[in-house]
Design a protein around this motif. Sequence first.
Motif, PDB file in Angstrom:
ATOM      1  N   LEU A  49      20.469  -7.696 -11.722  1.00  0.00           N
ATOM      2  CA  LEU A  49      19.549  -7.668 -10.583  1.00  0.00           C
ATOM      3  C   LEU A  49      18.130  -7.363 -11.028  1.00  0.00           C
ATOM      4  CD1 LEU A  49      18.850  -7.629  -7.543  1.00  0.00           C
ATOM      5  CD2 LEU A  49      19.517  -5.205  -7.554  1.00  0.00           C
ATOM      6  N   VAL A  50      17.960  -6.390 -11.905  1.00  0.00           N
ATOM      7  CA  VAL A  50      16.602  -5.983 -12.285  1.00  0.00           C
ATOM      8  C   VAL A  50      15.839  -7.099 -12.984  1.00  0.00           C
ATOM      9  CG1 VAL A  50      17.193  -3.530 -12.343  1.00  0.00           C
ATOM     10  CG2 VAL A  50      17.249  -4.859 -14.453  1.00  0.00           C
ATOM     11  N   ARG A  51      16.538  -8.086 -13.517  1.00  0.00           N
ATOM     12  CA  ARG A  51      15.858  -9.234 -14.140  1.00  0.00           C
ATOM     13  C   ARG A  51      15.138 -10.090 -13.098  1.00  0.00           C
ATOM     14  NH1 ARG A  51      17.392 -10.363 -19.406  1.00  0.00           N
ATOM     15  NH2 ARG A  51      17.103 -12.592 -19.067  1.00  0.00           N
ATOM     16  N   SER A  52      15.527  -9.954 -11.832  1.00  0.00           N
ATOM     17  CA  SER A  52      14.895 -10.708 -10.744  1.00  0.00           C
ATOM     18  C   SER A  52      13.834  -9.902 -10.012  1.00  0.00           C
ATOM     19  CB  SER A  52      15.957 -11.155  -9.737  1.00  0.00           C
ATOM     20  OG  SER A  52      16.867 -12.033 -10.346  1.00  0.00           O
ATOM     21  N   ILE A 154       4.815  -7.825   8.742  1.00  0.00           N
ATOM     22  CA  ILE A 154       6.205  -7.402   8.578  1.00  0.00           C
ATOM     23  C   ILE A 154       6.763  -7.235   9.980  1.00  0.00           C
ATOM     24  CG2 ILE A 154       7.735  -5.636   7.669  1.00  0.00           C
ATOM     25  CD1 ILE A 154       5.433  -5.072   5.608  1.00  0.00           C
ATOM     26  N   ARG A 155       7.429  -8.286  10.445  1.00  0.00           N
ATOM     27  CA  ARG A 155       7.951  -8.297  11.808  1.00  0.00           C
ATOM     28  C   ARG A 155       9.119  -9.271  11.879  1.00  0.00           C
ATOM     29  NH1 ARG A 155       6.438 -13.015  13.661  1.00  0.00           N
ATOM     30  NH2 ARG A 155       4.497 -13.957  12.980  1.00  0.00           N
ATOM     31  N   PRO A 156       9.940  -9.165  12.926  1.00  0.00           N
ATOM     32  CA  PRO A 156      11.048 -10.103  13.092  1.00  0.00           C
ATOM     33  C   PRO A 156      10.557 -11.552  13.097  1.00  0.00           C
ATOM     34  CG  PRO A 156      11.331  -8.246  14.567  1.00  0.00           C
ATOM     35  CD  PRO A 156       9.960  -8.111  13.956  1.00  0.00           C
ATOM     36  N   GLY A 157      11.280 -12.394  12.380  1.00  0.00           N
ATOM     37  CA  GLY A 157      10.976 -13.813  12.324  1.00  0.00           C
ATOM     38  C   GLY A 157       9.891 -14.203  11.335  1.00  0.00           C
ATOM     39  N   ALA A 158       9.304 -13.244  10.646  1.00  0.00           N
ATOM     40  CA  ALA A 158       8.181 -13.537   9.754  1.00  0.00           C
ATOM     41  C   ALA A 158       8.581 -13.694   8.287  1.00  0.00           C
ATOM     42  CB  ALA A 158       7.127 -12.435   9.869  1.00  0.00           C
ATOM     43  N   ALA A 159       9.829 -13.454   7.941  1.00  0.00           N
ATOM     44  CA  ALA A 159      10.247 -13.492   6.534  1.00  0.00           C
ATOM     45  C   ALA A 159      10.669 -14.888   6.103  1.00  0.00           C
ATOM     46  CB  ALA A 159      11.397 -12.518   6.306  1.00  0.00           C
ATOM     47  N   ARG A 160      10.595 -15.074   4.793  1.00  0.00           N
ATOM     48  CA  ARG A 160      11.132 -16.278   4.142  1.00  0.00           C
ATOM     49  C   ARG A 160      12.199 -15.820   3.152  1.00  0.00           C
ATOM     50  NH1 ARG A 160       5.291 -18.428   2.572  1.00  0.00           N
ATOM     51  NH2 ARG A 160       5.702 -16.873   0.978  1.00  0.00           N
ATOM     52  N   LEU A 161      13.240 -16.623   3.034  1.00  0.00           N
ATOM     53  CA  LEU A 161      14.284 -16.331   2.062  1.00  0.00           C
ATOM     54  C   LEU A 161      13.811 -16.789   0.691  1.00  0.00           C
ATOM     55  CD1 LEU A 161      17.206 -15.452   1.377  1.00  0.00           C
ATOM     56  CD2 LEU A 161      17.896 -17.799   1.877  1.00  0.00           C
ATOM     57  N   ARG A 162      13.758 -15.872  -0.265  1.00  0.00           N
ATOM     58  CA  ARG A 162      13.340 -16.203  -1.637  1.00  0.00           C
ATOM     59  C   ARG A 162      14.562 -16.533  -2.489  1.00  0.00           C
ATOM     60  NH1 ARG A 162       9.376 -18.082  -4.872  1.00  0.00           N
ATOM     61  NH2 ARG A 162       9.471 -17.080  -6.873  1.00  0.00           N
ATOM     62  N   TRP A 163      15.595 -15.657  -2.454  1.00  0.00           N
ATOM     63  CA  TRP A 163      16.827 -15.910  -3.185  1.00  0.00           C
ATOM     64  C   TRP A 163      17.962 -15.037  -2.665  1.00  0.00           C
ATOM     65  CZ3 TRP A 163      17.979 -11.241  -5.236  1.00  0.00           C
ATOM     66  CH2 TRP A 163      16.954 -10.454  -5.795  1.00  0.00           C
ATOM     67  N   MET A 164      19.181 -15.434  -3.018  1.00  0.00           N
ATOM     68  CA  MET A 164      20.394 -14.655  -2.740  1.00  0.00           C
ATOM     69  C   MET A 164      21.205 -14.614  -4.023  1.00  0.00           C
ATOM     70  SD  MET A 164      21.793 -16.160   0.889  1.00  0.00           S
ATOM     71  CE  MET A 164      23.189 -15.061   0.889  1.00  0.00           C
ATOM     72  N   LEU A 165      21.777 -13.452  -4.339  1.00  0.00           N
ATOM     73  CA  LEU A 165      22.607 -13.316  -5.532  1.00  0.00           C
ATOM     74  C   LEU A 165      23.906 -12.598  -5.197  1.00  0.00           C
ATOM     75  CD1 LEU A 165      19.900 -12.138  -8.102  1.00  0.00           C
ATOM     76  CD2 LEU A 165      20.957 -14.416  -7.971  1.00  0.00           C
ATOM     77  N   THR A 166      25.014 -13.166  -5.633  1.00  0.00           N
ATOM     78  CA  THR A 166      26.303 -12.484  -5.514  1.00  0.00           C
ATOM     79  C   THR A 166      26.465 -11.530  -6.700  1.00  0.00           C
ATOM     80  OG1 THR A 166      27.485 -14.129  -6.826  1.00  0.00           O
ATOM     81  CG2 THR A 166      27.332 -14.539  -4.427  1.00  0.00           C
ATOM     82  N   ARG A 167      27.477 -10.711  -6.649  1.00  0.00           N
ATOM     83  CA  ARG A 167      27.745  -9.815  -7.770  1.00  0.00           C
ATOM     84  C   ARG A 167      27.970 -10.622  -9.056  1.00  0.00           C
ATOM     85  NH1 ARG A 167      32.738  -6.105  -7.056  1.00  0.00           N
ATOM     86  NH2 ARG A 167      33.758  -8.087  -7.148  1.00  0.00           N
ATOM     87  N   LYS A 168      28.753 -11.694  -8.968  1.00  0.00           N
ATOM     88  CA  LYS A 168      29.026 -12.500 -10.159  1.00  0.00           C
ATOM     89  C   LYS A 168      27.742 -13.097 -10.736  1.00  0.00           C
ATOM     90  CE  LYS A 168      33.757 -13.713  -9.046  1.00  0.00           C
ATOM     91  NZ  LYS A 168      34.706 -14.779  -8.700  1.00  0.00           N
ATOM     92  N   GLN A 169      26.839 -13.550  -9.885  1.00  0.00           N
ATOM     93  CA  GLN A 169      25.573 -14.103 -10.371  1.00  0.00           C
ATOM     94  C   GLN A 169      24.727 -13.031 -11.043  1.00  0.00           C
ATOM     95  OE1 GLN A 169      24.509 -15.754  -6.543  1.00  0.00           O
ATOM     96  NE2 GLN A 169      24.541 -17.826  -7.407  1.00  0.00           N
ATOM     97  N   MET A 170      24.710 -11.835 -10.474  1.00  0.00           N
ATOM     98  CA  MET A 170      23.935 -10.748 -11.080  1.00  0.00           C
ATOM     99  C   MET A 170      24.520 -10.360 -12.428  1.00  0.00           C
ATOM    100  SD  MET A 170      22.736  -8.300  -7.916  1.00  0.00           S
ATOM    101  CE  MET A 170      24.253  -8.232  -6.981  1.00  0.00           C
ATOM    102  N   VAL A 171      25.853 -10.289 -12.529  1.00  0.00           N
ATOM    103  CA  VAL A 171      26.490  -9.935 -13.791  1.00  0.00           C
ATOM    104  C   VAL A 171      26.184 -10.991 -14.857  1.00  0.00           C
ATOM    105  CG1 VAL A 171      28.730  -9.648 -14.933  1.00  0.00           C
ATOM    106  CG2 VAL A 171      28.284  -8.506 -12.756  1.00  0.00           C
ATOM    107  N   ARG A 172      26.231 -12.271 -14.484  1.00  0.00           N
ATOM    108  CA  ARG A 172      25.928 -13.338 -15.456  1.00  0.00           C
ATOM    109  C   ARG A 172      24.479 -13.267 -15.933  1.00  0.00           C
ATOM    110  NH1 ARG A 172      29.408 -16.903 -12.261  1.00  0.00           N
ATOM    111  NH2 ARG A 172      27.573 -17.523 -11.107  1.00  0.00           N
ATOM    112  N   ALA A 173      23.570 -12.775 -15.079  1.00  0.00           N
ATOM    113  CA  ALA A 173      22.153 -12.698 -15.433  1.00  0.00           C
ATOM    114  C   ALA A 173      21.846 -11.517 -16.353  1.00  0.00           C
ATOM    115  CB  ALA A 173      21.303 -12.596 -14.173  1.00  0.00           C
ATOM    116  N   ALA A 174      22.781 -10.582 -16.466  1.00  0.00           N
ATOM    117  CA  ALA A 174      22.522  -9.352 -17.259  1.00  0.00           C
ATOM    118  C   ALA A 174      22.323  -9.658 -18.729  1.00  0.00           C
ATOM    119  CB  ALA A 174      23.672  -8.375 -17.066  1.00  0.00           C
TER     120      ALA A 174
END
Length: 174
Positions: A49-52, A154-174
Motif C-alpha cells: 500500500l505505501v508504494r501507492s 470536500i463534499r458529497p459528490g465531489a470526489a473522483r476515484l483514483r484507484w482501488m486495491l485488494t489485499r492481493k494487489q497490495m501484497v503483489r506490489a510490496a
Amino acid sequence: MARPARVFRVVVVRHGPAALRDPARWPDDDLRPLTAKGAAATRSAAKGLVRSLDRTVRLASSPAVRCRVTAELIDRALDPPPRIEFWPELAPGALAAPIFKRLAAAGRSRQELVIVGHEPTLAEFIGTALTGEGTPFTRLGKPSAVCLEFPAAIRPGAARLRWMLTRKQMVRAA
C-alpha cells in the motif's frame, strides 16, 4: 504519484481480518483484535500500500483495536511514520456524513490522508463522496484500499476515484 497541489487525496482502508465476534471473549466489540494470520496479511498488504502513497501522509483510524493495529502496521511501513490520529467518526457503526466535516478540516493542508475504518461506514462514505448519495459504491475486503481525490471542495459528490486495491494487489506490489 504526483498530483496537482490543489487536489486533496484520501485513501480509505478497511481494517485487516479480525477475530470472529464473540461477546464472551470481547463484551466490548471495539476490543476485538486482528487474528495472527490477519495481522500477517495486513503487514504484507501495508508494505505494498505505501508504494501507492505520497512520501508523507497523515494517518487517521477508528479507535477500535482491529483498526488501531491495522493503522500501526501501515504506520510502520511508512518512512517517516506519521502520528496516528484516532477519530470517533471512523468508529464501528458511525455514519458516513460526519467524516466529511472532519475531512474538511484535515484537507486544509492538502496533505494526503489515510483513514482506517469499518464496513459498512466506509462503503457508504465512498459512495457518498463519488455520487452524493449514500449508496455503497463497493464492499471493501479485509484489508483493501480505495483512493479518492477531491479536486476542489470536500463534499458529497465531489470526489473522483483514483484507484482501488485488494489485499492481493497490495501484497503483489510490496
